[in-house]
Scaffold this motif. Structure first.
Motif, mmCIF file in Angstrom:
data_model
loop_
_atom_site.group_PDB
_atom_site.id
_atom_site.type_symbol
_atom_site.label_atom_id
_atom_site.label_comp_id
_atom_site.label_asym_id
_atom_site.label_seq_id
_atom_site.Cartn_x
_atom_site.Cartn_y
_atom_site.Cartn_z
ATOM 1 N N THR A 1 -5.726 -4.615 2.433
ATOM 2 C CA THR A 1 -4.666 -4.795 1.443
ATOM 3 C C THR A 1 -4.703 -3.688 0.393
ATOM 4 O OG1 THR A 1 -4.742 -7.201 1.763
ATOM 5 C CG2 THR A 1 -3.708 -6.375 -0.260
ATOM 6 N N VAL A 2 -5.913 -3.361 -0.091
ATOM 7 C CA VAL A 2 -6.044 -2.301 -1.093
ATOM 8 C C VAL A 2 -5.652 -0.953 -0.493
ATOM 9 C CG1 VAL A 2 -7.664 -1.085 -2.600
ATOM 10 C CG2 VAL A 2 -7.842 -3.565 -2.317
ATOM 11 N N ALA A 3 -6.059 -0.702 0.752
ATOM 12 C CA ALA A 3 -5.712 0.563 1.398
ATOM 13 C C ALA A 3 -4.202 0.697 1.569
ATOM 14 C CB ALA A 3 -6.410 0.666 2.749
ATOM 15 N N ALA B 1 0.797 3.358 -0.036
ATOM 16 C CA ALA B 1 2.176 3.318 -0.509
ATOM 17 C C ALA B 1 2.333 4.120 -1.800
ATOM 18 C CB ALA B 1 2.612 1.864 -0.726
ATOM 19 N N MET B 2 1.360 4.047 -2.688
ATOM 20 C CA MET B 2 1.405 4.825 -3.925
ATOM 21 C C MET B 2 1.390 6.316 -3.625
ATOM 22 S SD MET B 2 -1.317 2.677 -6.202
ATOM 23 C CE MET B 2 -1.236 0.895 -6.313
ATOM 24 N N ALA C 1 -6.797 2.303 -7.853
ATOM 25 C CA ALA C 1 -6.913 1.296 -6.811
ATOM 26 C C ALA C 1 -8.130 1.531 -5.917
ATOM 27 C CB ALA C 1 -5.646 1.279 -5.960
ATOM 28 N N LEU C 2 -8.507 2.802 -5.730
ATOM 29 C CA LEU C 2 -9.562 3.136 -4.760
ATOM 30 C C LEU C 2 -10.920 3.420 -5.385
ATOM 31 C CD1 LEU C 2 -7.557 5.573 -2.444
ATOM 32 C CD2 LEU C 2 -8.216 3.216 -1.919
ATOM 33 N N ARG D 1 -12.454 3.949 3.210
ATOM 34 C CA ARG D 1 -12.741 4.121 4.638
ATOM 35 C C ARG D 1 -11.615 3.562 5.498
ATOM 36 N NH1 ARG D 1 -18.094 3.136 2.658
ATOM 37 N NH2 ARG D 1 -17.871 0.883 2.932
ATOM 38 N N GLU D 2 -11.075 2.428 5.089
ATOM 39 C CA GLU D 2 -9.957 1.847 5.840
ATOM 40 C C GLU D 2 -8.738 2.766 5.778
ATOM 41 O OE1 GLU D 2 -7.601 -0.542 8.107
ATOM 42 O OE2 GLU D 2 -9.781 -0.641 7.822
#
Length: 474
Positions: free
Chosen positions: A375-377, A382-383, A405-406, A414-415
């Motif tokens: 979900t975070v990836a 998208a950003m 976010a990362l 990694r994802e």
């Protein structure tokens, strides 16, 4: 040389990336502005737009405003938002001068920036009394007392009582500093909250253990308040993603958890009316997942295999082995399989050996209270896609949001690399991961799969790590 947009968003501004020196170099070459010319570091009106967005409640824009528009007087809310994103002593130290308009926030930043013991110019024996000392707001006197108390932990010639009182002072200062942040009790901790929480867990647990071993008169109430707060802070920590923990918090998550699960703690908490006791902590499978994610694989194996035979209610070897093998398989940690087999063989040689099937049922893993790596990836990707098609302020803000976010989620980096091995998103994920990752085989394997220039060093590191793990012939 990086373009102005990338320099502002990823290399020349916010503290979250000041400590990521690889970001600017890695992203710069492949991130020209849309028109082929360098984008100005800050177009006219950018600061006004950031100020308006920050006033409307945008935490990300508040952080960017504080770091890129020093001539603008940021509101207390914007300054607080910037402080909450400081996730290391270096970031807190860099931010402290920008908080001059809010002395209480500047004091918190300076407190978090302390990362080494006091020098010889401060006498540890002169640490303030932990019960009567004024510790809020954080000013020069409080910081001096903290430095003296830290020095008292290792200074020679001090009595047990002096060391215990110094530990009590540190526990109280960091406990009240956390309270000053006013964080919602049911929400995950922001980066600065985690920074203070790691230090409170460390000093608070140390004080409670030292006091309980040999009581010191006058500290009874402080001990009780500290132990109660350990429980509350530990629950908040367990609601917070652990992938980006610094070394101290990674260690203290486990040590504080084991302290709270120790003999007598639950009874003391209940007697004092604390609503949540150690039974509310995450179950054992989650603990093992976290230990492995933090790189404490040997500790995870030892703890699980010990519980396989712990009396009077052992889990048994069969469910323990099944769980450990699944953890290693899911994380691509096959290099630890041989170690697991050795530990299982050693456990079976014990007298008496652990039963294959125990009398206690293996706990069910609780769902994590934060977004998963996928979900975070997806959100960061998208950003980056939106930023890649934008110019000026929009591009800067998009890249900065992706970094936010990362920056604490190497698992999401990694994802993201698995999904997009080229383009802006991949370059950003790889640059953040190069700084955050611990060079585990799983992480190196992901980064070595990329086919871009400059990855030869990563592929070589992966090959050497594979050889050292016994997966390749020498």
């Amino acid at each position: 040389m990086c373009s102005g947009a990338v320099a502002l968003a990823l290399g020349c501004g916010p503290p979250a990336v000041e400590v990521l020196p690889g970001v600017k170099a890695d992203l710069g070459a492949g991130a020209p502005s849309a028109g082929g010319e360098p984008t100005p570091a800050r177009a006219e009106g950018d600061c006004a737009g950031l100020a308006a967005a920050a006033a409307a409640g945008s935490g990300e824009d508040a952080v960017l405003l504080v770091w890129t528009c020093p001539e603008v007087q940021a509101s207390p809310a914007a300054l607080r938002a910037a402080l909450l994103q400081a996730g290391s002593p270096a970031e807190a130290a860099a931010l402290a001068p920008k908080l001059a308009a809010a002395p209480d926030l500047a004091g918190l930043a300076r407190l978090a920036a302390i990362d080494r013991p006091a020098t010889g110019s401060l006498n540890p024996a002169e640490a303030p009394d932990p019960v009567t000392a004024v510790v809020s707001p954080i000013d020069e006197a409080v910081l001096g007392g903290v430095l003296r108390a830290i020095g008292a932990q290792t200074a020679s010639g001090l009595t047990h009582e002096q060391r215990t009182r110094a530990a009590a002072l540190l526990a109280r200062v960091y406990r009240e500093a956390l309270a000053q942040l006013g964080l919602p009790p049911e929400q995950p901790l922001p980066p600065f909250g985690r920074l203070l929480a790691g230090r409170f867990l460390h000093f608070g647990r140390g004080f409670c253990q030292t006091y309980w071993q040999r009581r010191v008169a006058g500290l009874e109430q402080l001990f009780a308040a500290t132990e109660d707060e350990l429980m509350r802070v530990m629950l908040a920590v367990e609601r917070t993603a652990h992938a980006g923990d610094d070394a101290l918090l990674a260690v203290e998550r486990q040590r504080a958890r084991r302290y709270l699960q120790g003999s007598g703690v639950a009874e003391r908490l209940k007697s004092r009316g604390v609503a949540q006791t150690p039974e509310a902590l995450l179950p054992l499978p989650n603990e093992l997942d976290r230990l492995v994610d933090h790189g404490f694989v040997e500790l995870a194996l030892q703890r699980a295999l010990f519980l396989a035979g712990e009396q009077p209610a052992p889990f048994g070897l069969a469910p323990v082995i099944e769980s450990l093998q699944a953890i290693l398989s899911q994380r691509d940690l096959g290099e630890f399989q041989a170690l697991l087999e050795r530990r299982i063989a050693e456990a079976r040689k014990l007298e008496p050996p652990p039963p294959e099937q125990g009398t206690r049922e293996w706990p069910v893993r609780a769902p994590w209270s934060w977004s998963d790596a996928g979900t975070v990836a997806s959100a960061a990707e998208a950003m980056c896609e939106e930023a890649d098609g934008a110019q000026g302020t929009a591009r800067q803000r998009g890249l900065w949001r992706a970094v936010l976010a990362l920056r604490d989620r190497p698992d999401a980096c990694r994802e993201l690399l698995r999904r997009a091995q080229n383009g802006l998103a991949a370059r950003l994920a790889r640059a953040v991961l190069d700084r955050l990752d611990d060079d585990s085989l799983a992480g190196l394997r992901t980064r070595a799969a990329a086919r871009e220039a400059g990855e030869a060093q990563v592929r070589r590191a992966f090959a050497l790590a594979s050889r050292d793990a016994g997966l390749l012939p020498r």
